[in-house]
Write a protein that holds these residues in place. Structure first.
Motif, short mmCIF file in Angstrom:
data_model
loop_
_atom_site.label_atom_id
_atom_site.label_comp_id
_atom_site.label_asym_id
_atom_site.label_seq_id
_atom_site.Cartn_x
_atom_site.Cartn_y
_atom_site.Cartn_z
N GLN A 34 -28.05 -16.70 -19.56
CA GLN A 34 -28.80 -15.93 -18.80
C GLN A 34 -30.02 -16.38 -17.81
OE1 GLN A 34 -30.27 -12.41 -20.80
NE2 GLN A 34 -30.71 -11.09 -18.76
N SER A 35 -30.63 -17.30 -18.54
CA SER A 35 -31.78 -18.13 -17.89
C SER A 35 -31.36 -19.05 -16.90
CB SER A 35 -32.67 -18.69 -19.14
OG SER A 35 -31.96 -19.90 -19.67
N GLY A 36 -30.10 -19.47 -16.83
CA GLY A 36 -29.68 -20.44 -16.20
C GLY A 36 -29.80 -21.87 -16.60
N ALA A 37 -30.18 -22.02 -17.94
CA ALA A 37 -30.26 -23.24 -18.54
C ALA A 37 -29.14 -23.92 -18.86
CB ALA A 37 -31.06 -23.29 -19.84
N VAL A 38 -28.05 -23.08 -18.66
CA VAL A 38 -26.69 -23.38 -18.91
C VAL A 38 -25.83 -22.90 -17.94
CG1 VAL A 38 -24.63 -23.37 -20.50
CG2 VAL A 38 -26.93 -23.86 -21.52
N LYS A 39 -24.76 -23.73 -17.42
CA LYS A 39 -23.77 -23.09 -16.21
C LYS A 39 -22.97 -22.21 -17.03
CE LYS A 39 -23.53 -26.11 -12.33
NZ LYS A 39 -23.16 -25.42 -11.27
N PRO A 40 -22.23 -21.25 -16.41
CA PRO A 40 -21.12 -20.81 -17.09
C PRO A 40 -20.21 -21.70 -17.63
CG PRO A 40 -21.76 -19.60 -15.02
CD PRO A 40 -22.57 -20.87 -14.97
N PHE A 41 -19.70 -21.36 -18.70
CA PHE A 41 -18.64 -22.25 -19.62
C PHE A 41 -17.47 -22.44 -18.51
CE2 PHE A 41 -20.85 -20.83 -23.42
CZ PHE A 41 -21.75 -22.08 -23.39
N GLU A 42 -16.95 -21.44 -18.07
CA GLU A 42 -15.66 -21.68 -16.96
C GLU A 42 -15.97 -22.60 -16.10
OE1 GLU A 42 -17.39 -18.83 -17.23
OE2 GLU A 42 -16.06 -17.59 -18.86
N GLN A 43 -17.35 -22.70 -15.54
CA GLN A 43 -17.44 -23.73 -14.23
C GLN A 43 -17.49 -25.21 -15.20
OE1 GLN A 43 -21.16 -22.86 -12.38
NE2 GLN A 43 -20.27 -20.99 -11.88
N LEU A 44 -17.96 -24.95 -16.38
CA LEU A 44 -18.23 -26.55 -17.11
C LEU A 44 -16.74 -27.03 -17.40
CD1 LEU A 44 -21.34 -25.84 -19.28
CD2 LEU A 44 -21.13 -27.36 -17.18
N ASN A 45 -15.92 -25.95 -17.64
CA ASN A 45 -14.62 -26.44 -18.15
C ASN A 45 -13.96 -27.18 -16.80
OD1 ASN A 45 -14.92 -25.92 -20.83
ND2 ASN A 45 -14.20 -23.66 -20.77
N LYS A 46 -14.11 -26.43 -15.74
CA LYS A 46 -13.41 -26.82 -14.57
C LYS A 46 -13.74 -28.05 -14.17
CE LYS A 46 -12.28 -22.51 -12.02
NZ LYS A 46 -12.42 -22.07 -10.63
N ALA A 47 -15.11 -28.59 -14.47
CA ALA A 47 -15.55 -29.71 -13.93
C ALA A 47 -15.12 -30.99 -14.80
CB ALA A 47 -17.18 -29.97 -14.14
N ALA A 48 -14.90 -30.54 -16.17
CA ALA A 48 -14.12 -31.37 -17.16
C ALA A 48 -12.87 -31.78 -16.87
CB ALA A 48 -14.32 -31.01 -18.51
N LEU A 49 -12.12 -30.63 -16.59
CA LEU A 49 -10.70 -30.70 -16.43
C LEU A 49 -10.28 -31.40 -14.93
CD1 LEU A 49 -9.49 -27.28 -17.36
CD2 LEU A 49 -8.70 -29.42 -18.42
#
Length: 101
Positions: A34-49
């Motif tokens: 919520q604070s934006g300290a972490v991107k949504p996990f879906e976006q992070l998973n896409k970046a890793a994949l």
């Protein structure tokens, strides 16, 4: 005696390194998102994949490494090789992309 001293020094360094890296507790994640300290996990998973076409996610983990949030993704590629991809959890930048040995 030198061997014993070296053993104690190595143990102390290992324990100290473990304290510098800690898993983020699950109850902390909603506020970090919520604070934006972490991107949504879906976006992070896409970046890793995106690092390994056709790979699948085996495991994920959110760690606090000396105040920096790191999203770690364990991938298995189409050849069955395992990869460790570390991302900056706030920006999604790839920090590390190495084959797991």
């Amino acid at each position: 005696m030198k061997n014993l001293t070296a053993l104690f020094a190595a143990t102390a360094l290992t324990l100290t390194a473990g304290l510098a890296q800690a898993d983020v507790r699950p109850d902390q994640i909603p506020s970090l998102l919520q604070s934006g300290a972490v991107k949504p996990f879906e976006q992070l998973n896409k970046a890793a994949l995106a690092q390994h076409a056709g790979a699948t996610i085996h495991d994920t983990e959110l760690d606090d490494e000396a105040g920096r949030l790191i999203y770690e993704v364990d991938l298995i590629d189409t050849a069955g090789k395992k990869w460790d991809v570390k991302l900056d959890a706030k920006t999604g930048d790839v920090l590390e992309n190495k084959q797991d040995t």
